[in-house]
Design a protein around this motif. Structure first.
Motif, short mmCIF file in Angstrom:
data_model
loop_
_atom_site.label_atom_id
_atom_site.label_comp_id
_atom_site.label_asym_id
_atom_site.label_seq_id
_atom_site.Cartn_x
_atom_site.Cartn_y
_atom_site.Cartn_z
N LEU A 1 0.82 -1.21 0.00
CA LEU A 1 0.00 0.00 0.00
C LEU A 1 0.86 1.26 0.00
CD1 LEU A 1 -2.89 -0.97 2.45
CD2 LEU A 1 -2.89 -0.98 -0.04
N PHE A 2 2.01 1.21 0.66
CA PHE A 2 2.94 2.35 0.63
C PHE A 2 3.38 2.64 -0.80
CE2 PHE A 2 7.41 3.68 0.53
CZ PHE A 2 7.36 4.84 1.29
N TRP A 3 3.72 1.59 -1.54
CA TRP A 3 4.15 1.76 -2.93
C TRP A 3 3.00 2.25 -3.81
CZ3 TRP A 3 3.16 -1.26 -7.49
CH2 TRP A 3 4.00 -0.93 -8.57
N VAL A 4 1.80 1.74 -3.58
CA VAL A 4 0.64 2.18 -4.36
C VAL A 4 0.35 3.65 -4.09
CG1 VAL A 4 -1.85 1.88 -4.67
CG2 VAL A 4 -0.36 -0.13 -4.53
N ALA A 5 0.40 4.05 -2.81
CA ALA A 5 0.15 5.45 -2.47
C ALA A 5 1.21 6.37 -3.06
CB ALA A 5 0.09 5.63 -0.96
N LEU A 6 2.41 5.86 -3.26
CA LEU A 6 3.47 6.65 -3.89
C LEU A 6 3.20 6.88 -5.37
CD1 LEU A 6 6.96 5.53 -2.52
CD2 LEU A 6 6.17 7.86 -2.87
N VAL B 1 -0.28 5.97 5.00
CA VAL B 1 -0.15 7.41 5.22
C VAL B 1 1.26 7.89 4.89
CG1 VAL B 1 -0.19 9.20 7.00
CG2 VAL B 1 -2.02 7.52 6.89
N PHE B 2 2.27 7.11 5.25
CA PHE B 2 3.64 7.48 4.89
C PHE B 2 3.82 7.50 3.38
CE2 PHE B 2 5.04 7.00 9.27
CZ PHE B 2 6.13 7.83 9.33
N GLY B 3 3.18 6.58 2.67
CA GLY B 3 3.24 6.62 1.21
C GLY B 3 2.62 7.88 0.65
N MET B 4 1.51 8.33 1.24
CA MET B 4 0.90 9.58 0.80
C MET B 4 1.82 10.76 1.07
SD MET B 4 -2.97 8.82 2.22
CE MET B 4 -3.55 10.47 1.87
N LEU B 5 2.46 10.79 2.24
CA LEU B 5 3.37 11.89 2.55
C LEU B 5 4.55 11.92 1.58
CD1 LEU B 5 3.55 11.94 6.47
CD2 LEU B 5 2.63 13.72 4.97
N ALA B 6 5.11 10.75 1.28
CA ALA B 6 6.22 10.69 0.33
C ALA B 6 5.78 11.15 -1.07
CB ALA B 6 6.79 9.28 0.27
N GLN C 1 14.82 11.40 -12.74
CA GLN C 1 14.44 10.77 -11.49
C GLN C 1 15.67 10.53 -10.62
OE1 GLN C 1 11.41 10.43 -10.58
NE2 GLN C 1 10.12 9.27 -11.98
N ASP C 2 15.48 10.63 -9.31
CA ASP C 2 16.56 10.32 -8.39
C ASP C 2 16.67 8.81 -8.21
OD1 ASP C 2 14.04 10.44 -7.02
OD2 ASP C 2 15.14 10.15 -5.17
N ARG C 3 17.63 8.37 -7.42
CA ARG C 3 17.91 6.94 -7.29
C ARG C 3 16.73 6.18 -6.68
NH1 ARG C 3 23.07 5.82 -3.82
NH2 ARG C 3 23.86 7.20 -5.47
N PHE C 4 16.13 6.73 -5.63
CA PHE C 4 15.02 6.04 -4.98
C PHE C 4 13.80 5.96 -5.90
CE2 PHE C 4 17.55 7.71 -1.43
CZ PHE C 4 17.74 6.56 -0.70
N SER C 5 13.55 7.01 -6.66
CA SER C 5 12.42 6.99 -7.59
C SER C 5 12.62 5.94 -8.68
CB SER C 5 12.23 8.37 -8.22
OG SER C 5 11.96 9.34 -7.23
N ARG C 6 13.87 5.77 -9.13
CA ARG C 6 14.13 4.74 -10.13
C ARG C 6 13.98 3.34 -9.53
NH1 ARG C 6 18.43 8.30 -11.47
NH2 ARG C 6 19.91 6.91 -10.37
N TRP C 7 14.45 3.16 -8.31
CA TRP C 7 14.30 1.85 -7.67
C TRP C 7 12.83 1.49 -7.48
CZ3 TRP C 7 18.42 2.31 -3.17
CH2 TRP C 7 19.70 2.18 -3.73
N LEU C 8 12.03 2.47 -7.07
CA LEU C 8 10.61 2.22 -6.82
C LEU C 8 9.76 2.32 -8.08
CD1 LEU C 8 10.30 4.27 -3.50
CD2 LEU C 8 10.42 1.78 -3.73
N ARG C 9 10.39 2.68 -9.22
CA ARG C 9 9.68 2.81 -10.50
C ARG C 9 8.48 3.76 -10.39
NH1 ARG C 9 11.52 -0.81 -14.19
NH2 ARG C 9 12.78 -2.55 -13.40
N LEU C 10 8.76 4.95 -9.91
CA LEU C 10 7.71 5.93 -9.69
C LEU C 10 7.50 6.78 -10.94
CD1 LEU C 10 8.64 7.14 -6.09
CD2 LEU C 10 7.09 5.30 -6.76
N PRO C 11 6.27 7.17 -11.22
CA PRO C 11 6.03 8.04 -12.38
C PRO C 11 6.51 9.46 -12.10
CG PRO C 11 4.00 7.68 -11.17
CD PRO C 11 5.03 6.79 -10.52
N MET C 12 6.68 10.22 -13.14
CA MET C 12 7.09 11.60 -13.00
C MET C 12 5.93 12.43 -12.44
SD MET C 12 9.85 13.39 -13.51
CE MET C 12 10.77 12.52 -14.79
#
Length: 476
Positions: free
Chosen positions: A83-88, A375-380, A398-409
């Protein structure tokens, strides 16, 4: 004579002070995002270690192995990480669009748990699914924050009027309070009561309103505390802990003993004596006492420092965002989590009566851990939507953590377009604004200028007449 520096050669700068280094690091665009990840990881790791240490004896006595409670905590942490990853990944505009539906689902779950819920420790607050349990009040808190912020942002131009400031926010809060108290769950009601106060505070409600609401909240808590024997016992044990040290005041007294035995550096991990059934609920409500006994004053200060950092970064995210909905949600969930930690630590050290609230991400508790990770995922996610963070990510990648987590722009915030208001041209001098017997056009419509009337008449005329009029105008 002092030696002069050679021309063209720059002087070597001395080492920067720690304050300058810290200031420069805090000024970076992605500092909020990295701070949220750091606090989240440290609290989760500390919680897993302390849950295993505090629950090993009870697990061995009841299940034959020391990993029974710890395995459940690992499962809940796994669900929470998803859920943390989904909220991110979910854009904030989608979260806001889903807020009314989430609020409706939260109220429905609070109603259903009264009929089909499972009784645990005298309260009907859980849905039981196999070996796992789910407490809907935790999900209802998140839904209420999202929906309440959505309502206040919609009405932000009318919040100077009490009826728009309090309706429908306050009736919805009272409905949820009633449903939670019917379980009954005083701790959940107290944690839920922090949310509307925080929403109204950050929305700019007047201070006299908080005086009235605080008086009502304290009066309601006292009335609810006196209507049940176990709540009255908690209040009596808080006011007079020495009156019944082996009965009503046993738990609070043992918690203080555990904190005192830890000293400055503690006894060491796994060496607490309180978990040998000397302190009830040691891995749930009173895990802070085990931290004090095994890790000492230093460990307690680390926990306090982590929650203080959470308070700083959460309010920082709210202050640095331009989206009003993100600002309200980020500030409110920060106050909610930090106040829950303050309530838990407060009654462990004897400053507050026992309420049964868990220490976020540290206490053993399934739904609380999952919801806190969400909630922490929402804050991030909100940290990545700060204007400076969006600009840095789009210009530098993207920074290193965003690439690791495969986050959208992240997308920049675009305020909703305002409807253009009709402009009333000034009336000519010496002429009244309207002619007698002529309609004014109603609300929102301006009086029509005579020149506009002639042009409008030409537009409404047949094509041949419009061409003839245009030719005459050209001849002129």
């Amino acid at each position: 004579m002092p030696r002069r520096a050679e021309p063209g050669r720059a002087r070597r700068a001395g080492p920067a002070s720690p304050r300058a280094v810290l200031t420069a690091w805090l000024a970076r665009p992605l500092t909020s995002f990295h701070l949220v990840l750091a606090v989240f990881g440290l609290l989760t790791a500390l919680g897993l270690v302390m849950v295993y240490s505090a629950s090993s004896i009870e697990s061995l006595a009841n299940g034959g192995t020391t990993y029974v409670v710890f395995q459940k905590q690992l499962i809940y942490c796994g669900v929470g990480l998803v859920l943390f990853w989904v909220a991110l990944r979910v854009p904030p505009r989608v979260m806001r669009r889903l807020a009314p539906l989430a609020m409706l689902a939260g109220v429905v779950l609070l109603v259903l748990v009264l009929f089909v819920g499972k009784d645990i420790n005298g309260t009907r607050s859980w849905f039981k699914i196999g070996p796992l349990s789910f407490q809907p009040v935790e999900f209802a808190k998140v839904a209420f924050v999202m929906w309440g912020a959505h309502i206040l942002v919609i009405k932000r131009a009318l919040l100077d009027q009490y009826r728009h400031l309090l309706v429908p926010l306050l009736p919805a809060a009272l409905l949820m309070f009633a449903l939670v108290m019917m379980q009954p769950d005083l701790g959940g009601t107290i944690a839920l009561g922090v949310i509307p106060l925080a929403l109204l505070w950050f929305a700019g409600a007047p201070l006299r309103l908080f005086a009235v609401m605080s008086l009502g909240a304290v009066s309601g808590a006292l009335i609810l505390g006196m209507t049940a024997d176990y709540r009255m016992d908690r209040i009596t044990a808080f006011l007079h802990p020495e009156a019944d040290p082996e009965g009503k005041g046993f738990q609070a007294r043992q918690a203080l003993y555990a904190l005192g035995e830890g000293g400055f550096f503690g006894k060491g991990l796994g060496r607490a004596s309180s978990k040998w059934d000397y302190l009830p609920n040691v891995h749930n409500d009173f895990i802070f006492a085990i931290i004090g006994e095994e890790l000492g004053f230093v460990g307690c200060m680390v926990v306090l420092g982590l929650f203080a950092t959470l308070a700083y970064v959460g309010l920082r995210i709210a202050a640095r965002n331009t989206d009003p909905w993100i600002r309200l949600v980020a500030a409110t969930v920060t106050v909610w989590l930090v106040s829950q930690a303050a309530f838990n630590i407060g009654y462990v050290v004897g400053l507050l009566p026992v309420t049964g609230l868990t220490l976020p991400l540290i206490s053993s508790g399934g739904t609380s851990v999952v919801t806190t990770m969400l909630v922490f995922g929402m804050l991030a996610n909100f940290a990545r939507h700060e204007p400076e963070a969006v600009s840095a990510l789009r210009s530098q990648g993207q920074d290193r953590f965003s690439r690791w987590l495969r986050l959208p722009m992240p997308d920049p915030y675009r305020p909703p377009a305002r409807r253009a208001r009709a402009h009333r041209p000034p009336a000519p001098a010496g002429r009244p604004p309207h002619r007698a017997g002529r309609p004014t056009g109603g609300v929102g419509r301006a009086a029509v200028h005579p020149l506009d009337e002639r042009r409008r008449g030409r537009r409404g005329a047949p094509p041949e007449q419009r061409r003839r009029g245009a030719a005459q105008g050209g001849q002129r």
